[in-house]
Write an enzyme that holds these catalytic residues in place. Sequence first.
Site, PDB file in Angstrom:
ATOM      1  N   TRP A  61       9.112  10.153   2.425  1.00 20.47           N
ATOM      2  CA  TRP A  61       8.257   9.564   1.034  1.00 20.47           C
ATOM      3  C   TRP A  61       9.806  10.580   0.037  1.00 20.47           C
ATOM      4  O   TRP A  61       8.880  10.102  -1.104  1.00 20.47           O
ATOM      5  CB  TRP A  61       7.241  10.030   1.039  1.00 20.47           C
ATOM      6  CG  TRP A  61       6.513   9.022   1.911  1.00 20.47           C
ATOM      7  CD1 TRP A  61       5.349   8.987   3.156  1.00 20.47           C
ATOM      8  CD2 TRP A  61       6.062   8.017   0.741  1.00 20.47           C
ATOM      9  NE1 TRP A  61       5.340   7.330   3.566  1.00 20.47           N
ATOM     10  CE2 TRP A  61       4.731   6.824   2.233  1.00 20.47           C
ATOM     11  CE3 TRP A  61       6.564   7.129   0.318  1.00 20.47           C
ATOM     12  CZ2 TRP A  61       4.516   5.278   1.412  1.00 20.47           C
ATOM     13  CZ3 TRP A  61       5.762   5.312  -0.655  1.00 20.47           C
ATOM     14  CH2 TRP A  61       5.162   4.776   0.421  1.00 20.47           C
ATOM     15  N   PHE A  94      -3.932  -1.469   4.138  1.00 23.41           N
ATOM     16  CA  PHE A  94      -3.156   0.004   4.081  1.00 23.41           C
ATOM     17  C   PHE A  94      -3.273   0.220   5.220  1.00 23.41           C
ATOM     18  O   PHE A  94      -3.742  -1.386   6.394  1.00 23.41           O
ATOM     19  CB  PHE A  94      -4.331   1.225   3.289  1.00 23.41           C
ATOM     20  CG  PHE A  94      -3.469   1.820   2.463  1.00 23.41           C
ATOM     21  CD1 PHE A  94      -2.835   0.844   1.347  1.00 23.41           C
ATOM     22  CD2 PHE A  94      -3.268   3.080   1.696  1.00 23.41           C
ATOM     23  CE1 PHE A  94      -2.516   1.383  -0.214  1.00 23.41           C
ATOM     24  CE2 PHE A  94      -3.296   3.284   0.736  1.00 23.41           C
ATOM     25  CZ  PHE A  94      -2.283   2.561  -0.571  1.00 23.41           C
ATOM     26  N   ASP A 142       5.122   1.611   6.453  1.00 20.74           N
ATOM     27  CA  ASP A 142       4.687   1.779   7.487  1.00 20.74           C
ATOM     28  C   ASP A 142       4.422   0.852   8.771  1.00 20.74           C
ATOM     29  O   ASP A 142       3.678  -0.138   8.633  1.00 20.74           O
ATOM     30  CB  ASP A 142       3.195   2.815   7.745  1.00 20.74           C
ATOM     31  CG  ASP A 142       3.200   4.067   6.767  1.00 20.74           C
ATOM     32  OD1 ASP A 142       3.971   3.955   6.733  1.00 20.74           O
ATOM     33  OD2 ASP A 142       2.086   4.020   6.633  1.00 20.74           O
ATOM     34  N   GLU A 183      -1.522  11.541   7.593  1.00 21.66           N
ATOM     35  CA  GLU A 183      -1.759  10.993   7.727  1.00 21.66           C
ATOM     36  C   GLU A 183      -1.983   9.781   9.089  1.00 21.66           C
ATOM     37  O   GLU A 183      -0.931  10.355  10.019  1.00 21.66           O
ATOM     38  CB  GLU A 183      -0.866  10.012   7.077  1.00 21.66           C
ATOM     39  CG  GLU A 183      -1.428  10.620   5.737  1.00 21.66           C
ATOM     40  CD  GLU A 183       0.690   9.639   4.726  1.00 21.66           C
ATOM     41  OE1 GLU A 183      -0.826   9.262   3.007  1.00 21.66           O
ATOM     42  OE2 GLU A 183       0.722   9.343   4.836  1.00 21.66           O
TER      43      GLU A 183
HETATM   44  C1  FRU Z   1       2.047   6.057   4.853  1.00 18.90           C
HETATM   45  C2  FRU Z   1       0.801   6.512   3.993  1.00 18.90           C
HETATM   46  C3  FRU Z   1      -0.557   5.619   4.542  1.00 18.90           C
HETATM   47  C4  FRU Z   1      -1.037   4.794   4.100  1.00 18.90           C
HETATM   48  C5  FRU Z   1      -0.034   3.455   3.882  1.00 18.90           C
HETATM   49  C6  FRU Z   1       0.010   2.788   2.532  1.00 18.90           C
HETATM   50  O1  FRU Z   1       2.999   6.149   4.879  1.00 18.90           O
HETATM   51  O2  FRU Z   1       0.703   6.503   2.937  1.00 18.90           O
HETATM   52  O3  FRU Z   1      -1.447   6.501   5.305  1.00 18.90           O
HETATM   53  O4  FRU Z   1      -2.123   3.504   4.934  1.00 18.90           O
HETATM   54  O5  FRU Z   1       1.014   4.841   3.480  1.00 18.90           O
HETATM   55  O6  FRU Z   1       1.088   2.278   2.310  1.00 18.90           O
END
Ligand code: FRU
Length: 522
Positions: A341, A128, A70, A249
């Site tokens: 993902w 994160f 991200d 997210e």
């Molecule tokens: C989204 C995510 C977020 C998290 C991050 C971890 O792609 O799963 O929710 O903060 O990636 O790398």
Amino acid sequence: MNSHSLSFILLLVVVACNFSLYGCQSIDTPDNEEIYDAGKIDQHLEADVTFTEKYRPQFHYTPRINWMNDPNGLVFYDGEFHLFHQYNPFGNQWGFMSWNHAVSTDLVHWEHKPVAIAYGKEEKEGIFSGSAVVDHSNTSGFGDIETPPIVAVYTSAFEGDRPNQAQSLAYSTDGGETFIKYKENPVLDHNDPDFRDPNVMWDDQREEWVMVVALPTQHKVAFYSSPNLIDWEFLSEFGPAGAVDGIWECPDLFQLPVDGDPGNMKWVLHVDMNPGAVAGGSGSQYFVGDWNGESFTEEKSTSNDEILWTDYGTDFYAAISWSNVPKEDGRRLWVGWMNNWDYANQIPTSPWRSAMSVPRSVELKSTGDQLRLVQQPVDELKSLRKDHVQLQNVSVVNGEVKSLSDQNISGKAYEIEVEIDPADADVVGLMLRAGEEEYTLVGYDAVKGTTYVDRTQSGESGFSDLFEGRYDAPTRLENGVVKLHLLVDWSSVEVFVGDGEAVLTNRIFPDPQSRDIRLFAE
Ligand code: FRU
């Protein structure tokens, strides 16, 4: 004989790759033996990165080496756009989450910077996703009014026996060069293993900070307010709503004028979902409505219950918008992670993995009875345009495939603006990155009324069963014509339909020799 007329404008972009490379990252190699055992240490750490490796995007941001996900902490400060992102400093797969950093003055050329906020080795703290703001009034006390601090608000993902996610701060008093983790972290914690991706904005009207943060497994976001970024008070929750097949997210909340009218402002709540999105796996949706300082209310047309997808392709996730963009500029700008993902950790690139979409401007337009997000590649990208070719009134007969190579039109990275009159064809469009046995189809399907990208023959795909597919976006003809704007790079295709009311973003992995552009109709 049926013929179909296409007025065809092709802009070939020759891209200058202006990255300045940093040979080392400002982070210690972990001393944990397990990491070596797991083979996670990247063999290419010292590799001579050329930015011309197979599949390396030429006008999309990529890290020099290693894993990226991200975008994080997008903030404009003192003439520079900062792009932080999820990063594994030690390898080409997800792990040891840290914020890596790059800056740009034009959103086109990026200068790589050292890791900004590093994985916490002692406390096993993953850094994160999150956001960054400029604290102009120094409400946090981390800086002073003359040089306001940049404050990053991120999720501390504490690993270990009892995983916990809580919101933390790091601040910079040198314009984003270096960050210091706040010593009283975390600032918002209620012992929840799924509580992440804080996105903070300054509410001008109420003069307070507002945070929207995901409660992923509950398909909700929560809102908090704060006078100083340190003390947070719960306001409300939104959801479940819209698409709820996967976890939620990376939310974002921002205000936009409707059809450019500053007298008619609406709020957009953007939320990502994984899996179960429109093209499979991870994707994004948005809600349009009002924010009253305490809660978000969705405003829906009664006749329409559809889910508002941000992108109909597979590879646009976790987009967040830049904060602190100057008022004179006035644009809402964002960038998304160009991956999914479903197969993110397997895509066949090395010594880096993942790319960002091109930066896009986002507007709200009324179409029919619904307000929609409309996206456009940022204008700055036009600075990359070099040669261009314009073709007009090219006709393609049903069943015909017309290569443009005899007119010397082909390439690996280019832009195409095309208007297609489908006449009585069922399907009409382009074959891109075409070679002997492979091609990516971008077409208009008159039977379904959609624009589609088909990557079932697009090149390398054996790394995941979930990669091949065809993806459709609803499309309305204007005066009988479909208008497409395509951005093609060494391993991606972005399709902006019409004025950007639908977008399809997809990764492809064609052979570098597959450069043909063909027109087809069926
Ligand atoms: C989204 C995510 C977020 C998290 C991050 C971890 O792609 O799963 O929710 O903060 O990636 O790398």
